[in-house]
Motif scaffolding. Structure first.
Motif, PDB file in Angstrom:
ATOM      1  N   ASP A 217       0.868  -1.176   0.000  1.00  0.00           N
ATOM      2  CA  ASP A 217       0.000   0.000   0.000  1.00  0.00           C
ATOM      3  C   ASP A 217       0.909   1.232   0.000  1.00  0.00           C
ATOM      4  O   ASP A 217       1.579   1.522   0.996  1.00  0.00           O
ATOM      5  CB  ASP A 217      -0.888  -0.043   1.244  1.00  0.00           C
ATOM      6  N   VAL A 218       0.957   1.948  -1.136  1.00  0.00           N
ATOM      7  CA  VAL A 218       1.860   3.082  -1.293  1.00  0.00           C
ATOM      8  C   VAL A 218       1.083   4.347  -1.623  1.00  0.00           C
ATOM      9  O   VAL A 218       0.331   4.383  -2.608  1.00  0.00           O
ATOM     10  CB  VAL A 218       2.892   2.824  -2.420  1.00  0.00           C
ATOM     11  N   VAL A 219       1.237   5.378  -0.811  1.00  0.00           N
ATOM     12  CA  VAL A 219       0.796   6.719  -1.177  1.00  0.00           C
ATOM     13  C   VAL A 219       2.019   7.432  -1.732  1.00  0.00           C
ATOM     14  O   VAL A 219       3.012   7.622  -1.027  1.00  0.00           O
ATOM     15  CB  VAL A 219       0.207   7.483   0.021  1.00  0.00           C
TER      16      VAL A 219
ATOM     17  N   ARG B 295       5.437  10.983 -14.985  1.00  0.00           N
ATOM     18  CA  ARG B 295       4.004  11.059 -14.709  1.00  0.00           C
ATOM     19  C   ARG B 295       3.226   9.952 -15.430  1.00  0.00           C
ATOM     20  O   ARG B 295       2.403   9.256 -14.811  1.00  0.00           O
ATOM     21  CB  ARG B 295       3.459  12.425 -15.110  1.00  0.00           C
ATOM     22  N   GLN B 296       3.475   9.769 -16.736  1.00  0.00           N
ATOM     23  CA  GLN B 296       2.713   8.783 -17.500  1.00  0.00           C
ATOM     24  C   GLN B 296       2.990   7.366 -17.018  1.00  0.00           C
ATOM     25  O   GLN B 296       2.070   6.540 -16.902  1.00  0.00           O
ATOM     26  CB  GLN B 296       3.027   8.902 -18.999  1.00  0.00           C
ATOM     27  N   ARG B 297       4.249   7.064 -16.715  1.00  0.00           N
ATOM     28  CA  ARG B 297       4.575   5.716 -16.252  1.00  0.00           C
ATOM     29  C   ARG B 297       3.959   5.433 -14.882  1.00  0.00           C
ATOM     30  O   ARG B 297       3.477   4.339 -14.610  1.00  0.00           O
ATOM     31  CB  ARG B 297       6.091   5.524 -16.212  1.00  0.00           C
ATOM     32  N   LEU B 298       3.971   6.428 -14.031  1.00  0.00           N
ATOM     33  CA  LEU B 298       3.358   6.251 -12.710  1.00  0.00           C
ATOM     34  C   LEU B 298       1.849   6.075 -12.829  1.00  0.00           C
ATOM     35  O   LEU B 298       1.248   5.232 -12.150  1.00  0.00           O
ATOM     36  CB  LEU B 298       3.678   7.456 -11.822  1.00  0.00           C
ATOM     37  N   GLU B 299       1.226   6.855 -13.710  1.00  0.00           N
ATOM     38  CA  GLU B 299      -0.214   6.722 -13.901  1.00  0.00           C
ATOM     39  C   GLU B 299      -0.562   5.350 -14.474  1.00  0.00           C
ATOM     40  O   GLU B 299      -1.605   4.766 -14.127  1.00  0.00           O
ATOM     41  CB  GLU B 299      -0.720   7.837 -14.809  1.00  0.00           C
ATOM     42  N   HIS B 300       0.308   4.828 -15.342  1.00  0.00           N
ATOM     43  CA  HIS B 300       0.079   3.473 -15.874  1.00  0.00           C
ATOM     44  C   HIS B 300       0.119   2.444 -14.755  1.00  0.00           C
ATOM     45  O   HIS B 300      -0.775   1.584 -14.668  1.00  0.00           O
ATOM     46  CB  HIS B 300       1.140   3.140 -16.924  1.00  0.00           C
ATOM     47  N   MET B 301       1.111   2.519 -13.882  1.00  0.00           N
ATOM     48  CA  MET B 301       1.199   1.554 -12.783  1.00  0.00           C
ATOM     49  C   MET B 301       0.016   1.695 -11.842  1.00  0.00           C
ATOM     50  O   MET B 301      -0.565   0.695 -11.395  1.00  0.00           O
ATOM     51  CB  MET B 301       2.527   1.742 -12.025  1.00  0.00           C
ATOM     52  N   ALA B 302      -0.370   2.939 -11.543  1.00  0.00           N
ATOM     53  CA  ALA B 302      -1.492   3.157 -10.635  1.00  0.00           C
ATOM     54  C   ALA B 302      -2.804   2.668 -11.238  1.00  0.00           C
ATOM     55  O   ALA B 302      -3.711   2.245 -10.515  1.00  0.00           O
ATOM     56  CB  ALA B 302      -1.594   4.640 -10.286  1.00  0.00           C
ATOM     57  N   SER B 303      -2.906   2.712 -12.583  1.00  0.00           N
ATOM     58  CA  SER B 303      -4.140   2.241 -13.220  1.00  0.00           C
ATOM     59  C   SER B 303      -4.264   0.729 -13.157  1.00  0.00           C
ATOM     60  O   SER B 303      -5.369   0.183 -13.284  1.00  0.00           O
ATOM     61  CB  SER B 303      -4.175   2.693 -14.689  1.00  0.00           C
ATOM     62  N   ARG B 304      -3.145   0.034 -12.949  1.00  0.00           N
ATOM     63  CA  ARG B 304      -3.162  -1.431 -12.855  1.00  0.00           C
ATOM     64  C   ARG B 304      -3.327  -1.914 -11.419  1.00  0.00           C
ATOM     65  O   ARG B 304      -3.877  -2.978 -11.174  1.00  0.00           O
ATOM     66  CB  ARG B 304      -1.872  -2.018 -13.450  1.00  0.00           C
ATOM     67  N   PHE B 305      -2.796  -1.135 -10.475  1.00  0.00           N
ATOM     68  CA  PHE B 305      -2.847  -1.543  -9.076  1.00  0.00           C
ATOM     69  C   PHE B 305      -3.402  -0.405  -8.219  1.00  0.00           C
ATOM     70  O   PHE B 305      -2.750   0.633  -8.070  1.00  0.00           O
ATOM     71  CB  PHE B 305      -1.460  -1.927  -8.563  1.00  0.00           C
ATOM     72  N   PRO B 306      -4.592  -0.584  -7.652  1.00  0.00           N
ATOM     73  CA  PRO B 306      -5.160   0.473  -6.797  1.00  0.00           C
ATOM     74  C   PRO B 306      -4.351   0.696  -5.521  1.00  0.00           C
ATOM     75  O   PRO B 306      -4.534   1.711  -4.840  1.00  0.00           O
ATOM     76  CB  PRO B 306      -6.563  -0.056  -6.470  1.00  0.00           C
ATOM     77  N   GLU B 307      -3.433  -0.242  -5.197  1.00  0.00           N
ATOM     78  CA  GLU B 307      -2.592  -0.062  -4.006  1.00  0.00           C
ATOM     79  C   GLU B 307      -1.623   1.109  -4.178  1.00  0.00           C
ATOM     80  O   GLU B 307      -1.085   1.626  -3.194  1.00  0.00           O
ATOM     81  CB  GLU B 307      -1.786  -1.330  -3.724  1.00  0.00           C
ATOM     82  N   ILE B 308      -1.368   1.524  -5.428  1.00  0.00           N
ATOM     83  CA  ILE B 308      -0.479   2.661  -5.700  1.00  0.00           C
ATOM     84  C   ILE B 308      -1.345   3.902  -5.871  1.00  0.00           C
ATOM     85  O   ILE B 308      -2.064   4.053  -6.859  1.00  0.00           O
ATOM     86  CB  ILE B 308       0.375   2.406  -6.959  1.00  0.00           C
ATOM     87  N   ASP B 309      -1.288   4.800  -4.895  1.00  0.00           N
ATOM     88  CA  ASP B 309      -2.152   5.979  -4.841  1.00  0.00           C
ATOM     89  C   ASP B 309      -1.318   7.227  -5.116  1.00  0.00           C
ATOM     90  O   ASP B 309      -0.510   7.656  -4.286  1.00  0.00           O
ATOM     91  CB  ASP B 309      -2.815   6.058  -3.457  1.00  0.00           C
ATOM     92  N   LEU B 310      -1.499   7.810  -6.305  1.00  0.00           N
ATOM     93  CA  LEU B 310      -0.693   8.951  -6.723  1.00  0.00           C
ATOM     94  C   LEU B 310      -1.279  10.271  -6.242  1.00  0.00           C
ATOM     95  O   LEU B 310      -2.496  10.488  -6.327  1.00  0.00           O
ATOM     96  CB  LEU B 310      -0.579   9.001  -8.253  1.00  0.00           C
ATOM     97  N   LYS B 311      -0.404  11.156  -5.771  1.00  0.00           N
ATOM     98  CA  LYS B 311      -0.801  12.493  -5.359  1.00  0.00           C
ATOM     99  C   LYS B 311       0.256  13.477  -5.870  1.00  0.00           C
ATOM    100  O   LYS B 311       1.400  13.462  -5.411  1.00  0.00           O
ATOM    101  CB  LYS B 311      -0.901  12.608  -3.834  1.00  0.00           C
ATOM    102  N   PHE B 312      -0.110  14.312  -6.825  1.00  0.00           N
ATOM    103  CA  PHE B 312       0.822  15.301  -7.361  1.00  0.00           C
ATOM    104  C   PHE B 312       0.479  16.689  -6.817  1.00  0.00           C
ATOM    105  O   PHE B 312      -0.698  17.048  -6.682  1.00  0.00           O
ATOM    106  CB  PHE B 312       0.761  15.332  -8.891  1.00  0.00           C
TER     107      PHE B 312
END
Length: 360
Positions: free
Chosen positions: A153-155, A169-186
C-alpha cells in the motif's frame, strides 16, 4: 551497436563497477531532465536494491567530475540500469550529460551503493514523498513493487513547479491504473497555461498530508528532494506527532538532521592541536596535518587527487585501502562492514590518529 545477450549456454555474470557502462538510450523526461539508460558491453546483469545510487565519472572540460545519481530503474529489469538527471542552473556535470552524453559512449561508474531503500524497512504501508528529481528512488522502489505483482500500500506524493515538470508522470499513472494499491498524489506550485490542473496546488504542508494519507502515522515514510523541502517534510511530520524512527531520507548534501552517525573505527577523538602524518604509499608522498584534517583534505593539500563525490560519507567514491595506522571514521552508509574489515576507509570522513599509511 549490438549488445551481447546472455543465453542458456553463457554463464551470466553481474556487473561490479570494473567494466565501463555503455549509454544505449537518452530519453527526455521534462524540461532539462533526461533519463540515461546504460548496459554492459559484455551483457552483464545489474544487481542492486531499489533506492541505491551510482557515482559516474564524467569527462568535463579536460577534467573528471564525480557525480552521484540515484538509480531510477528497477533491479527487476536487470539487463540495463538508468539514472535520471536534472540540470540545475550553474551545474556542470548534469549539463554536460544532457548536451554531450549520447548512445554508444562509454563512461566509468562505481558499483551501486547506498542504504536508502524500502528493502531495508519492509512494511505493509509506505508514504513516498519527493520533489523534482528526488522522485528517482521512489520510482525505482515503486517499479520493483509493480513488477513483483503484489505492491504494498503506497501513497506516492510528488511535488513539482508545474504539471509539465512532473517526471515519470505517464509511467506512474500506468502503474497506478493497474494496481489500486499505488495511490498517486501530485502537487504543483503553478499551472501550465494550456493544461488545466485539478490536483493539489501550492506548497506541500500538514493539511495536504492529512488529506493525502489520513493514516500517515501507520506508514513507513521515505523522502527525497532538495534539503529545504525535506526539512519542511520533517517538520510537518514531527509537528503531527509522527514517530520519526519510521522516517528515512536520501540526500547527497549534508543536513543537520542527517549528520554522520555511524562511527566505525577508532575510539580516540581527533584533536586539532595534535599533529598527524599521512603516507600515500602509491604516490610516495608523506604529508603532515592535524588530526582533525581528513585524509581527503590532506591528499589535496599534498597535490594528490583521490576521486570523491559527496564528501561526507554517503557515496563511497573516495574508498581507499588503509595499509597501517589508525583513523577515526564516521560515515553515512557509504562503506560496508565487509569493506571495513578488509581494511578500506572513506577518505572524506576519515581522520588520521598518529601516522597512517594508505594506498593512494
Amino acid at each position: 551497436m549490438r549488445v551481447p545477450q546472455p543465453t542458456i549456454s553463457q554463464p551470466v555474470h553481474v556487473w561490479d563497477g570494473t567494466e565501463m557502462l555503455e549509454c544505449v538510450t537518452v530519453t527526455p523526461e521534462a524540461p532539462n531532465v533526461a533519463s540515461f539508460c546504460f548496459q554492459s558491453p559484455t551483457g552483464a546483469l545489474f544487481s542492486f536494491v531499489p533506492g541505491q545510487f551510482l557515482t559516474l565519472e564524467l569527462p568535463v572540460e579536460g577534467e573528471t567530475l564525480y557525480r552521484t545519481f540515484t538509480i531510477s530503474s528497477s533491479p527487476s529489469r536487470p539487463m540495463s540500469i538508468s539514472v535520471t538527471v536534472k540540470a540545475q542552473p550553474g551545474s556542470r556535470g548534469t549539463r554536460w550529460m544532457l548536451d554531450h552524453l549520447k548512445p554508444g559512449m562509454k563512461i566509468k561508474s562505481t558499483a551501486p551503493a547506498g542504504i536508502f531503500s524500502s528493502h531495508r524497512h519492509p512494511a505493509d504501508k509506505y508514504l513516498f514523498i519527493s520533489a523534482g528529481s528526488g522522485i528517482t528512488p521512489m520510482m525505482s522502489m515503486t517499479t520493483w513493487m509493480f513488477d513483483l505483482g503484489r505492491p504494498a500500500d503506497v501513497v506516492f506524493v510528488n511535488c513539482a513547479r508545474r504539471p509539465s515538470d512532473i517526471i515519470f508522470r505517464q509511467r506512474l499513472e500506468h502503474m497506478a491504473s493497474r494496481f489500486p494499491e499505488i495511490d498517486l498524489k501530485f502537487v504543483v506550485e503553478g499551472t501550465d497555461r494550456f493544461s488545466p490542473w485539478t490536483g493539489y496546488q501550492g506548497t506541500f504542508n500538514q493539511l495536504m498530508l492529512g488529506l493525502m494519507a489520513p493514516d500517515y502515522l501507520e506508514r513507513e515514510v521515505f523522502c527525497c528532494g532538495p534539503e529545504p523541502f525535506m526539512q519542511a517534510v520533517r517538520e510537518a511530520l514531527a509537528g503531527l506527532g509522527f514517530d520519526m524512527t519510521h522516517y528515512h531520507q536520501e540526500s547527497f548534501h549534508p543536513s543537520l538532521a542527517e549528520e554522520a552517525k555511524v562511527p566505525t573505527e577508532g575510539d580516540v577523538i581527533p584533536d586539532e592541536d595534535t599533529s598527524a602524518e599521512v603516507v600515500f604509499a602509491d604516490s610516495g608522498v608523506t604529508k603532515t596535518c592535524a588530526e582533525t584534517d581528513t585524509i581527503l583534505a590532506t591528499a589535496r593539500a599534498a597535490g594528490l587527487n583521490i576521486p570523491s563525490g559527496c564528501t561526507f560519507g554517503v557515496c563511497g567514491t573516495c574508498r581507499i585501502k588503509k595499509v597501517s595506522g589508525q583513523v577515526h571514521m564516521v560515515h553515512n552508509g557509504g562503506i560496508t562492514d565487509d569493506d571495513i574489515e578488509d581494511g578500506y576507509i572513506l577518505a572524506c570522513c576519515s581522520r588520521p590518529i598518529g601516522k597512517v599509511e594508505v594506498e593512494a
